[in-house]
Design a protein around this motif. Structure first.
Motif, PDB file in Angstrom:
ATOM      1  N   TYR A   1     -31.177  78.788  15.808  1.00  0.00           N
ATOM      2  CA  TYR A   1     -32.100  79.706  16.491  1.00  0.00           C
ATOM      3  C   TYR A   1     -31.704  81.162  16.220  1.00  0.00           C
TER       4      TYR A   1
ATOM      5  N   LEU B   1     -33.042  82.079  12.956  1.00  0.00           N
ATOM      6  CA  LEU B   1     -34.478  82.316  13.077  1.00  0.00           C
ATOM      7  C   LEU B   1     -34.746  83.709  13.645  1.00  0.00           C
ATOM      8  N   GLU B   2     -33.951  84.124  14.620  1.00  0.00           N
ATOM      9  CA  GLU B   2     -34.096  85.463  15.202  1.00  0.00           C
ATOM     10  C   GLU B   2     -33.893  86.553  14.152  1.00  0.00           C
TER      11      GLU B   2
ATOM     12  N   ILE C   1     -42.229  75.216  15.285  1.00  0.00           N
ATOM     13  CA  ILE C   1     -40.811  75.179  15.613  1.00  0.00           C
ATOM     14  C   ILE C   1     -40.609  74.227  16.787  1.00  0.00           C
ATOM     15  N   ARG C   2     -39.360  73.836  17.003  1.00  0.00           N
ATOM     16  CA  ARG C   2     -39.041  72.898  18.079  1.00  0.00           C
ATOM     17  C   ARG C   2     -39.388  73.489  19.440  1.00  0.00           C
TER      18      ARG C   2
ATOM     19  N   TYR D   1     -36.916  75.902  20.815  1.00  0.00           N
ATOM     20  CA  TYR D   1     -36.962  77.266  20.310  1.00  0.00           C
ATOM     21  C   TYR D   1     -38.123  78.043  20.918  1.00  0.00           C
ATOM     22  N   LYS D   2     -39.214  77.385  21.223  1.00  0.00           N
ATOM     23  CA  LYS D   2     -40.309  78.048  21.919  1.00  0.00           C
ATOM     24  C   LYS D   2     -39.843  78.498  23.305  1.00  0.00           C
TER      25      LYS D   2
ATOM     26  N   LEU E   1     -36.688  79.142  24.103  1.00  0.00           N
ATOM     27  CA  LEU E   1     -35.730  80.227  23.895  1.00  0.00           C
ATOM     28  C   LEU E   1     -36.440  81.542  23.563  1.00  0.00           C
ATOM     29  N   ASN E   2     -37.579  81.463  22.892  1.00  0.00           N
ATOM     30  CA  ASN E   2     -38.368  82.675  22.636  1.00  0.00           C
ATOM     31  C   ASN E   2     -38.768  83.359  23.939  1.00  0.00           C
TER      32      ASN E   2
END
Length: 275
Positions: A62, A65-66, A250-251, A254-255, A257-258
């Motif tokens: 993640y 990804l950031e 995305i998983r 991760y959504k 965590l966004n």
């Protein structure tokens, strides 16, 4: 001959965004565009085993990804600026080993990559420059570099993961001086709140970077930043995980965590437009 990067140095922080882009490209090929990370990594003498282990974990991935999303955001800001000022200067502050200019180069603008002398030396060895691209070795807090940037046709500055390592007064003084010298310019950079800053320090320790501190953050609103100078015509912020595009493929983790990065850490791209 490969370029050696030593452990526990500022230069080691170059590895984080570089390796993040590589991992993000491999894991999210439909979302992340990256031309150079594999090429650069192949030319570096550095033990990536610890980084590989971390970035292949759920949280590490993640983080990659950031970093890649942040690059995408700044790319969007540059392209938007160049739509109005095609021949402007694009200045990457604390550029590290970023190939950002190669993705925004319209052939008419000029690109400037600024960083410390040893970083620029490493960059010169690893990355080829375009004909309209220039590397400048400098300390950003020594404002003599201003004179090396062409400003008459517009200028946009970007900084990715840079100002966390500056003290607040250093950032304030730099921005104020820039606003006075580069009339009509724009700067876009990433930032977070105090909780986010603690998270960054924890991340650095997790990946065994111990001798680098992080300092600068902003409050959960931009009022303080707006008060720094009357030359700031407009100050705005966007979530850097959700503000420029929605990451759909995305998983679920991760959504979630966004949303967390928005609500808890206020991670955003801040843009200041100078009068």
């Amino acid at each position: 001959m490969k370029q050696k990067i030593e452990k526990n140095t500022v230069q080691e922080t170059l590895i984080i965004p570089l390796y993040s882009r590589k991992i993000a490209k491999e894991k999210f090929p439909d979302l992340i565009g990256d031309k150079m990370s594999d090429y650069i990594i192949d030319k570096i003498d550095y033990d990536f085993s610890d980084k590989e282990k971390y970035f292949n974990s759920a949280i590490g991935l993640y983080g990659a990804l950031e970093v890649a999303q942040r690059e995408f955001d700044l790319e969007c800001e540059i392209k938007e600026y160049l739509e109005k000022r095609a021949e402007a200067s694009v200045v990457n502050l604390g550029c590290g080993l970023s190939d950002l200019f190669s993705r925004v180069n319209n052939g008419k603008c000029k690109g400037y990559n600024l960083d410390f002398e040893d970083v620029i030396k490493t960059r010169d060895e690893l990355l080829e420059k375009a004909n309209n691209e220039f590397n400048i070795a400098c300390d950003l807090n020594d404002y003599s570099w201003f004179e090396k940037i062409e400003k008459d046709k517009g200028v946009i500055f970007v900084a990715s993961g840079v100002f966390y390592y500056f003290k607040k007064e250093e950032v304030k003084n730099l921005f104020v001086k820039m606003s006075e010298y580069f009339n009509g310019g724009t700067i876009a950079f990433d930032t977070c709140n105090k909780r986010g800053l603690k998270m960054i320090l924890k991340l650095l320790k997790t990946i065994d970077i111990k001798d680098v501190g992080s300092y600068f953050c902003i409050s959960d609103n931009l009022n303080e930043l707006k008060s720094w100078s009357d030359n700031f015509e407009n100050v705005s912020g966007k979530s850097y995980m959700n503000g420029y595009r929605k990451l759909k493929d995305i998983r679920l983790l991760y959504k979630f965590l966004n949303i967390l990065t928005d609500k808890i850490f206020n991670m955003q791209i801040v843009k200041i437009e100078f009068k």
